[in-house]
Design an enzyme around this catalytic site. Structure first.
Site, PDB file in Angstrom:
ATOM      1  N   ASP A  84      11.641   0.430   4.209  1.00 21.25           N
ATOM      2  CA  ASP A  84      10.969   1.691   3.882  1.00 21.25           C
ATOM      3  C   ASP A  84      11.604   2.257   2.619  1.00 21.25           C
ATOM      4  O   ASP A  84      12.828   2.449   2.563  1.00 21.25           O
ATOM      5  CB  ASP A  84      11.139   2.651   5.066  1.00 21.25           C
ATOM      6  N   ASP A 120       9.013  -4.376   0.713  1.00 18.36           N
ATOM      7  CA  ASP A 120       7.772  -3.722   1.129  1.00 18.36           C
ATOM      8  C   ASP A 120       7.909  -3.326   2.592  1.00 18.36           C
ATOM      9  O   ASP A 120       8.601  -3.997   3.367  1.00 18.36           O
ATOM     10  CB  ASP A 120       6.566  -4.647   0.939  1.00 18.36           C
ATOM     11  N   CYS A 178      -2.148   2.821  -8.717  1.00 16.83           N
ATOM     12  CA  CYS A 178      -3.528   2.458  -9.080  1.00 16.83           C
ATOM     13  C   CYS A 178      -4.448   3.623  -8.699  1.00 16.83           C
ATOM     14  O   CYS A 178      -5.536   3.431  -8.179  1.00 16.83           O
ATOM     15  CB  CYS A 178      -3.951   1.147  -8.427  1.00 16.83           C
ATOM     16  N   ASP A 219       5.886   0.636  -7.535  1.00 19.65           N
ATOM     17  CA  ASP A 219       4.418   0.638  -7.488  1.00 19.65           C
ATOM     18  C   ASP A 219       4.046   1.418  -6.232  1.00 19.65           C
ATOM     19  O   ASP A 219       3.835   0.852  -5.166  1.00 19.65           O
ATOM     20  CB  ASP A 219       3.909  -0.804  -7.446  1.00 19.65           C
ATOM     21  N   ALA A 273       4.501  -5.984  -2.128  1.00 16.99           N
ATOM     22  CA  ALA A 273       3.403  -6.842  -1.658  1.00 16.99           C
ATOM     23  C   ALA A 273       2.107  -6.516  -2.415  1.00 16.99           C
ATOM     24  O   ALA A 273       1.883  -5.348  -2.745  1.00 16.99           O
ATOM     25  CB  ALA A 273       3.198  -6.639  -0.159  1.00 16.99           C
ATOM     26  N   GLY A 325       2.949  -9.271  -4.231  1.00 16.38           N
ATOM     27  CA  GLY A 325       3.885 -10.059  -5.021  1.00 16.38           C
ATOM     28  C   GLY A 325       3.447 -10.384  -6.436  1.00 16.38           C
ATOM     29  O   GLY A 325       4.144 -11.118  -7.144  1.00 16.38           O
ATOM     30  N   GLY A 326       2.321  -9.837  -6.873  1.00 17.07           N
ATOM     31  CA  GLY A 326       1.855 -10.112  -8.235  1.00 17.07           C
ATOM     32  C   GLY A 326       2.836  -9.658  -9.298  1.00 17.07           C
ATOM     33  O   GLY A 326       3.083 -10.362 -10.289  1.00 17.07           O
ATOM     34  N   LYS A 327       3.429  -8.480  -9.089  1.00 11.01           N
ATOM     35  CA  LYS A 327       4.369  -7.957 -10.091  1.00 11.01           C
ATOM     36  C   LYS A 327       5.747  -8.612  -9.945  1.00 11.01           C
ATOM     37  O   LYS A 327       6.456  -8.783 -10.935  1.00 11.01           O
ATOM     38  CB  LYS A 327       4.445  -6.436  -9.996  1.00 11.01           C
ATOM     39  N   CYS A 366       7.796  -1.619  -2.985  1.00 14.43           N
ATOM     40  CA  CYS A 366       6.380  -1.657  -2.583  1.00 14.43           C
ATOM     41  C   CYS A 366       5.741  -2.876  -3.253  1.00 14.43           C
ATOM     42  O   CYS A 366       4.740  -2.778  -3.954  1.00 14.43           O
ATOM     43  CB  CYS A 366       5.650  -0.368  -2.931  1.00 14.43           C
TER      44      CYS A 366
END
EC number: 2.1.1.176
Length: 429
Positions: free
Chosen positions: A303, A277, A375, A322, A256, A258-260, A254
């Site tokens: 998936d 993703d 989050c 995430d 996107a 792409g920060g992590k 998951c």
């Protein structure tokens, strides 16, 4: 030169699309901003975000000011009046200008015959403002949250729900992540200082910097060169628990936007990273982030419930999941979440998270680490999710994050200025 457009009508139509059609503001707003001048982009964003942040107050006021609601093809006028009320309540725009521009918005939405109505409602509010706000501040609507979410927060956090709600209604700070492969945090802060901006280091997360005042990314030293990335401090906390190492095979599930993924590669540049993703459109942003930072990872659409389709029998040293969630920890950043989510979404999301956890666990090597992150601030997606997983998974062990009875670490919105976020670190025995 860009054609002069009525920003109030544009904001009204954007908010209507969020509330009535369930569209995400992050999808609607950028194309609209392309149609206006640079100086108007910020105001358009302020009107959209502000109205969504205070929607229940504006709705409450309109119901008091009007005998009957606007329906059908006239519904956009309801949102245009909201935009007018928001300006009068929360901006420094002179009232006469706010009224004139909002009334003129009726022409842009092809409802010129309703200019008098809009003007009358807004002027009536100006006359009755003090008594209306006193009545509003004594009602439950003052919390600016839908009732289903308020009930869930009150149940989960009987002592803290009010501070969570308050944090959700604030404007978020701007957090950055310094790319340690280019600069130390201190040396980049010195560059920021030279550029006439001020930033503050996070006490616990070694790459995190909070800007004193939010700024456009192109003004940040070395942004285009990949020296720094916009990412909330709480999201950066994932690396504390994942602790990636060079040479390891690491799955970012998951992934996107792409920060992590890029944070993993900053911490462990020699790691072999697979970023997956389900949303092919959002994967384009993973590619963009990797390109800007000059990094390489394998990126696949897939998936999380069916990993054999995209990684066969491969096992990983570390997995960052995430998980898809209600995003109730980032409402201050995305106020449309309050109006896009429904109570029925929560059990559906919890079921999806459970299925992904069960499906991906066999792809973790013995002795490997899985970090489950959301989050969200809701226990059904967080501590209760991990507690149930531990009970049904014999070779899973909680590590460093909470206890088996109360697993995971929950950050609440606004704590240390970060977003609401949950982490659980699991080791495979």
């Amino acid at each position: 030169m860009k054609k002069q457009r009525n920003l109030r009508s544009m904001a009204a139509q954007a908010v209507e699309q969020v509330v009535e059609q369930g569209q995400s503001l992050s999808n609607i707003l950028p194309p609209l901003q392309q149609k206006v001048s640079d100086k108007d982009k910020a105001l358009l964003q302020e009107l959209c975000f502000g109205v969504l942040r205070t929607l229940s107050q504006l709705d409450w006021l309109i119901n008091k000011l009007m005998a009957r609601p606007m329906t059908g093809k006239q519904r956009t006028v309801h949102y245009l009046i909201m935009v007018g009320l928001y300006q009068l309540l929360y901006t420094r725009i002179p009232p006469h200008a706010a009224l004139a521009e909002t009334v003129e918005g009726a022409v842009a939405i092809k409802r010129p015959q309703l200019k008098g109505l809009i003007n009358g409602v807004l002027r009536q509010f100006q006359r009755q403002q003090d008594e209306l706000l006193a009545e509003f501040n004594a009602s439950d609507a003052r919390y600016l949250h839908p009732s289903w979410l308020l009930k869930r927060l009150q149940k989960a956090y009987p002592e803290q729900w009010q501070s969570i709600v308050e944090a959700n209604n604030q404007r978020p700070p701007m957090w950055l992540r310094v790319n340690r492969t280019h600069h130390s945090r201190d040396s980049w802060l010195a560059l920021l200082d030279e550029a006439g901006m001020k930033g503050f280091p996070h006490a616990d997360y070694p790459d995190a910097v909070q800007l004193e005042t939010p700024a456009p990314v192109h003004a940040l030293p070395g942004f285009e060169e990949g020296w720094v990335t916009v990412q909330d401090a709480s999201a950066q906390g994932c690396m504390t628990w994942l602790a990636p190492q060079n040479g390891e095979h690491i799955l970012d599930l998951c992934a996107a936007p792409g920060g992590k993924t890029t944070h993993i590669l900053e911490v462990a540049p020699e790691a072999q990273v697979l970023a997956v993703d389900i949303d092919e459109q959002r994967l384009s942003r993973v590619y963009d982030n990797l390109k800007r930072l000059g990094m390489k990872a394998t990126v696949k659409q897939g998936d999380g419930r069916y990993p054999s389709q995209w990684c066969g029998e491969q096992q990983f040293d570390r997995i960052l999941l995430d998980a898809p969630c209600s995003a109730t920890g980032v409402i201050r950043r995305h106020p449309d979440i309050k109006w896009l989510r429904r109570d029925r979404d929560i059990p559906e999301l919890a079921q999806l998270q459970s299925e992904i956890l069960d499906a991906i666990w066999p792809h973790l090597k013995s002795g490997g680490t899985l970090v489950y992150a959301t989050c969200s601030v809701l226990p059904e997606e967080n501590s209760l999710q991990i507690k149930a997983f531990l009970q049904r998974t014999a070779d899973a062990e909680l590590c460093e994050t909470g206890t088996p009875e109360q697993p995971g670490k929950q950050n609440l919105p606004g704590a240390e200025e970060g977003d609401g976020f949950f982490y659980a670190k699991l080791i495979k025995k």
